[in-house]
Design a protein around this motif. Structure first.
Motif, PDB file in Angstrom:
ATOM      1  N   LEU A 194       0.839  -1.204   0.000  1.00  0.00           N
ATOM      2  CA  LEU A 194       0.000   0.000   0.000  1.00  0.00           C
ATOM      3  C   LEU A 194       0.871   1.251   0.000  1.00  0.00           C
ATOM      4  CD1 LEU A 194      -2.829  -1.077   2.474  1.00  0.00           C
ATOM      5  CD2 LEU A 194      -2.961  -0.911  -0.022  1.00  0.00           C
ATOM      6  N   GLU A 197       2.096   1.416  -3.622  1.00  0.00           N
ATOM      7  CA  GLU A 197       1.009   1.822  -4.523  1.00  0.00           C
ATOM      8  C   GLU A 197       0.727   3.313  -4.378  1.00  0.00           C
ATOM      9  OE1 GLU A 197      -2.498  -0.711  -4.222  1.00  0.00           O
ATOM     10  OE2 GLU A 197      -1.225  -2.464  -3.875  1.00  0.00           O
ATOM     11  N   ASN A 198       0.739   3.759  -3.146  1.00  0.00           N
ATOM     12  CA  ASN A 198       0.500   5.183  -2.910  1.00  0.00           C
ATOM     13  C   ASN A 198       1.580   6.030  -3.580  1.00  0.00           C
ATOM     14  OD1 ASN A 198      -0.756   7.469  -1.220  1.00  0.00           O
ATOM     15  ND2 ASN A 198       1.403   7.559  -0.650  1.00  0.00           N
ATOM     16  N   HIS A 204      -3.974  11.235  -5.976  1.00  0.00           N
ATOM     17  CA  HIS A 204      -4.372  11.695  -4.646  1.00  0.00           C
ATOM     18  C   HIS A 204      -3.694  13.003  -4.236  1.00  0.00           C
ATOM     19  CE1 HIS A 204      -0.521   9.667  -3.667  1.00  0.00           C
ATOM     20  NE2 HIS A 204      -0.483  10.506  -2.661  1.00  0.00           N
ATOM     21  N   ALA A 207      -5.781  16.625  -3.590  1.00  0.00           N
ATOM     22  CA  ALA A 207      -6.645  16.657  -2.404  1.00  0.00           C
ATOM     23  C   ALA A 207      -5.880  16.495  -1.099  1.00  0.00           C
ATOM     24  CB  ALA A 207      -7.710  15.563  -2.503  1.00  0.00           C
ATOM     25  N   ASN A 208      -4.637  16.015  -1.168  1.00  0.00           N
ATOM     26  CA  ASN A 208      -3.960  15.641   0.068  1.00  0.00           C
ATOM     27  C   ASN A 208      -2.612  16.306   0.346  1.00  0.00           C
ATOM     28  OD1 ASN A 208      -5.489  13.267   1.463  1.00  0.00           O
ATOM     29  ND2 ASN A 208      -5.613  12.810  -0.727  1.00  0.00           N
ATOM     30  N   LEU A 371      -3.074   8.078   4.592  1.00  0.00           N
ATOM     31  CA  LEU A 371      -3.798   7.436   3.482  1.00  0.00           C
ATOM     32  C   LEU A 371      -3.536   5.936   3.459  1.00  0.00           C
ATOM     33  CD1 LEU A 371      -3.172  10.150   0.720  1.00  0.00           C
ATOM     34  CD2 LEU A 371      -5.267   9.778   2.065  1.00  0.00           C
ATOM     35  N   PHE A 374      -5.572   4.433   6.258  1.00  0.00           N
ATOM     36  CA  PHE A 374      -6.993   4.313   5.901  1.00  0.00           C
ATOM     37  C   PHE A 374      -7.199   3.114   4.969  1.00  0.00           C
ATOM     38  CE2 PHE A 374      -7.530   9.184   6.363  1.00  0.00           C
ATOM     39  CZ  PHE A 374      -7.904   9.054   7.684  1.00  0.00           C
ATOM     40  N   SER A 375      -6.260   2.930   4.055  1.00  0.00           N
ATOM     41  CA  SER A 375      -6.385   1.816   3.106  1.00  0.00           C
ATOM     42  C   SER A 375      -6.275   0.479   3.830  1.00  0.00           C
ATOM     43  CB  SER A 375      -5.308   1.904   2.025  1.00  0.00           C
ATOM     44  OG  SER A 375      -5.471   3.086   1.264  1.00  0.00           O
ATOM     45  N   LEU A 377      -6.938  -0.229   6.906  1.00  0.00           N
ATOM     46  CA  LEU A 377      -8.157  -0.467   7.681  1.00  0.00           C
ATOM     47  C   LEU A 377      -9.279  -0.942   6.774  1.00  0.00           C
ATOM     48  CD1 LEU A 377      -8.026   2.648  10.014  1.00  0.00           C
ATOM     49  CD2 LEU A 377      -7.848   0.256  10.732  1.00  0.00           C
ATOM     50  N   GLY A 378      -9.346  -0.356   5.572  1.00  0.00           N
ATOM     51  CA  GLY A 378     -10.439  -0.722   4.672  1.00  0.00           C
ATOM     52  C   GLY A 378     -10.274  -2.085   4.038  1.00  0.00           C
TER      53      GLY A 378
END
Lengths: 433, 433, 433
Positions: A194, A197-198, A204, A207-208, A371, A374-375, A377-378
């Motif tokens: 992750l 990938e980020n 993103h 917005a971030n 971010l 959050f990923s 967790l999802g």
């Protein structure tokens, strides 16, 4: 290690253009596989030459359960060893950095020289053969000041391709003549993929990342033209074309090379214009260090970005270099180590200021950490299913995932499952997808 | 529990004279086996009689998932029970130490006497048979004030050998008439066997234990003569011989007994001279308590050392006793509990001072903790392989490992794998190596 | 998930009237089964309507690895969704409570309306079908202000039975017109079933709950008459009979309903007199809030208790409501979330005082936490074996265990093991024991 039927099935059915299934981000079995197949059999970027500037300087790097000792010997050669005594297995050096003459085990004082040879071991008697108890060596490559190690017995041979392509881009920045002005470790509560990938998209960013987008155009990081951005990308592409021409005229290779998906030692590079003052990734897009690198005489050289599979990325500017190395700690925890390098001659407080130098990426790393978390967790939710990547802005994420799945697939299909990456020179890996 | 084929193979192929393979130090499967085969079927030293000096005094000891209640009844008998209510399983006593009349469960007030009989249980009706709900007993032996427990249904019978050998050595020091002057728990981030191996050699002492080696000669702890130490050991052996003769003339048995490897309840003992003032293991080698133990009239009695398999060691001096009990907490975590005992009549601040009493072993324990932790970090590395013990200084480490592997081997080869250690009296265990 | 042969055997041999075998309280395998079979396939009480009083208010609830978003839409309807973006799986809302217009993913700004429809997703191109990427819905029922969710595809249909029985009892208290005056989370280091078992009896109350027993008669909580309490229970039963008659004359249903054991969505209720002032569960048994609930004109309405399988209990009084929701965190850790509700119009510091309102249950929860933790410590001991429940005071504990084992049994015996709880309307579950 063995690849279970469940994991084989997940590798087989991976849906192109979509995020991976949840176990790739959360299962301890796949984490163990990642450590074994990816991190123990590929070239892993873990350090920079200025981490060990003097003869006798050492640093230790933790990679899974392995501790690696990187040491510069008296002939200024940089070597890597397993940080494990051959007597009772004690860790030899427990500091992150230091300097030494010989390597002396703290337990019973077994003593090795900087070439790893056992020089002294008391009470072992005459039968004992010191030659059979040298430190175990680890492969190391120094690419224009970026240190890569490989724990495999036979490392991927295509590092030669990487070197041939990248030295002309990197050497002009003189990383070997830099010093580490700052180094910050953060731990992200998310899987290392992750984190990667980020890193491989800027969808993103707007917005971030208010600080990063002061200097960074989002378009350079894997965007394709689409109805949503037609006009802005046309303008950006024009700028890229003009600046590339100028930079290459200065003998600074700048054109995109993308080998992310077709090499075992995958990578990508491009020198990209920066916004506003156009000089550096800082809060005002101006240089953070007034001592330019590598004999540069002008500051607006944009940012040379360099991404490697599986675990690093780097931005080389006229005045400083930012280098990122990613190390998995567990299925759900990842170390991101960021180093800021300036000219060896730059004086802190006069030529540069650490707060200013690090401001953009300290903020950006922290935003990315959130971010990634959050990923994580999802994706562990029972409701999660692989979602679609944007074909216009997430192409490099797909390349990362495709490379990763391809590497697992090759391993799983190797008859004895003790695969040695085998691409030599320019020979390209046959990915089955 | 079942012994897996992998573990059986590792037991079989253990290389004599070398450290164990990594899984013995790091695998949770082997940790579970250790708890079951070693810690639930052998005599484990967990306390000293002065822990429960008065009638009604109790202490609790945690051993794996088991909590054991050790209590002194009104007839001054010391007993051990599982600290578990027979109603809904609640823990009965949750303090480490205390005193009580009856044992009352905090949940629904079921009440047991100090013999473990259920005396009172409200609302259970007339069908309910109190006799079938007594506390479950645990075997306990009191060896000259050292408390051992065994969780097996039938404990190893050769405790009788230990008792017959050791009472003459230990009783003169009058442990039962001591008090616990200090007790310190430390947790080492390492496997319990690394803690024990570290205890079984003094090869590491000179480089690591400046405080301990003020009074301690390294030679007494398993050294064999070699080219490296010929002269010093000859001198030491001469001193040992002279002092042993003097002490035995005083009715203080002193000669070495080594049953570490040939008994289920293995042990070793020897009274050894101390260096410098020769009185005690302190920072000046002088007594820490001026009230000598057991009616002794002279202070220079050296140190009577007593080691047991699998988990304890003790130093009995003229003025105080230091007692060490080792309890595994997980594959990679071990509790080391150290108790310092002085005469019941000694007055703190007048006859002894706790800081002075504990100084040497507080420092030494902390140094050993670091060494154990370096070892744990190293043995879990992929580069680790079993290394050679010094034939001259690590013979007792080898005996510990051989005993341990032998115990696992016996268990693995018992037809129904529900082995009961069976050595009776002087009968010696047949180890297969 | 599959039910292993070991677990099947334990389900089969469960001894009626006795505590469960240790693995039901400690094994991670059974914990995973509990989360899957119990917590993902039954109606779980997780919130109260006043948690989201206004349109656009949301709260998040964590249940195992799932995060559930509970949101009140513009038509005041309360809905539940998986809190997971359909793009790359990021968690959408990370606060426990808040308010929003649309649901916007923090990662790439994908935007959903409060009905869960994907309204906006940049850069996805024309092929992309937004309709296929709505948020995943979670079943939700609002029972007189108590919010239950069910993660199963087809939830147990017998919620209708619960609703039909309980609305007449609950609605008069006007929970929807309350506000959350206090909410306290505690984490008990014990299995969730020990928390529930503790809740289902008052055998432990007198010895452990001095604050609670100021107002609470122990007898109302599952006691049967026995020699031990003949006289006191006769007096209590007489009081219950009298007060029930008075309350029912006021249109307040009060008689016991016990469906704990015979419904998938098991429950029990009864309005019980309180001791002393008889008004509320406070330190003086008087109301904690002078603004009575639901238009009540008198304070001494006793306590309407409502228990649900598997995870909640609630006490409705004339002046306030206390609501408890239990969420397993791991085999050995449980969240107990307690909410105190008073009239929306009550003013803090004037009509009620939070310290006084919460005093009894803060103390009681802490006492129960200790008891649960003693139990967890005990049941994991090797000496633990299932003990007998009191036939006179622990009948409801047995009903909880029987319900639980029955649910596992039904699941284990469903041919494809993807059981959907199937009791419809009044149809009763066939428990095999």
């Amino acid at each position: 290690m063995k690849v279970s039927a469940d994991v084989r099935a997940m590798i087989e059915r991976r849906k192109k253009g979509h995020t991976l299934e949840a176990p790739f981000y959360a299962s301890e079995e796949i984490h163990a596989l990642d450590m074994d197949v990816i991190f123990r059999k590929h070239w892993i970027q873990v350090a920079v030459e200025p981490d060990v500037p003097e003869a006798g300087d050492y640093m230790t790097v933790e990679l899974g359960n392995d501790s690696i000792l990187i040491v510069r010997d008296d002939d200024m050669q940089i070597r890597a060893f397993h940080n494990v005594c051959r007597h009772r297995g004690a860790r030899l050096c427990s500091s992150e950095k230091g300097s030494l003459g010989n390597i002396v085990c703290p337990y019973h004082s077994w003593t090795y020289n900087l070439n790893g040879d056992l020089m002294f071991a008391e009470h072992m008697g005459e039968q004992f053969d010191k030659c059979k108890h040298s430190l175990k060596k680890v492969h190391l490559e120094n690419l224009a000041g970026l240190i890569f190690i490989c724990l495999a017995e036979t490392p991927p041979a295509d590092f030669a391709v990487l070197r041939a392509s990248m030295e002309p881009y990197l050497l002009p920045h003189g990383l070997a003549n830099c010093k580490v002005a700052a180094s910050i470790d953060i731990i992200e509560k998310g899987n290392w993929k992750l984190t990667m990938e980020n890193n491989r998209e800027c969808y993103h960013c707007v917005a971030n990342h208010p600080e990063l987008t002061i200097s960074l155009y989002e378009y350079g990081f894997g965007y394709q033209r689409s109805a949503d951005n037609e006009e802005a990308m046309a303008a950006f592409d024009k700028t890229v074309e003009e600046r590339t021409k100028q930079w290459e005229a200065m003998n600074l290779p700048s054109k995109e090379i993308d080998r992310l998906a077709d090499l075992v030692t995958g990578f990508r590079t491009q020198r990209l214009p920066l916004d506003r003052s156009g000089e550096s990734q800082t809060m005002d897009a101006k240089v953070a260090s007034t001592k330019l690198l590598g004999g540069f005489e002008q500051a607006d050289l944009g940012g040379l970005s360099f991404w490697t599979q599986p675990n690093s990325w780097h931005h080389f500017m006229s005045d400083h270099i930012v280098s990122f190395s990613v190390i998995p700690l567990s299925a759900g925890e990842t170390l991101v180590r960021t180093k800021w390098l300036v000219s060896k001659d730059a004086r802190e407080g006069i030529d540069y200021n650490v707060d200013n130098l690090t401001a953009v990426w300290r903020a950006t790393n922290d935003q990315d950490r959130a971010l990634v978390e959050f990923s994580q967790l999802g994706v562990t939710s029972s409701a999660y299913e692989p979602g679609p990547y944007s074909p216009f802005t997430e192409g490099l994420v797909e390349k990362f995932c495709a490379w990763y799945i391809g590497r697992l697939e090759d391993y799983a299909n190797t008859p004895d499952e003790a695969v040695v990456p085998s691409s030599h020179g320019e020979k390209v890996v046959s990915f089955k997808r």
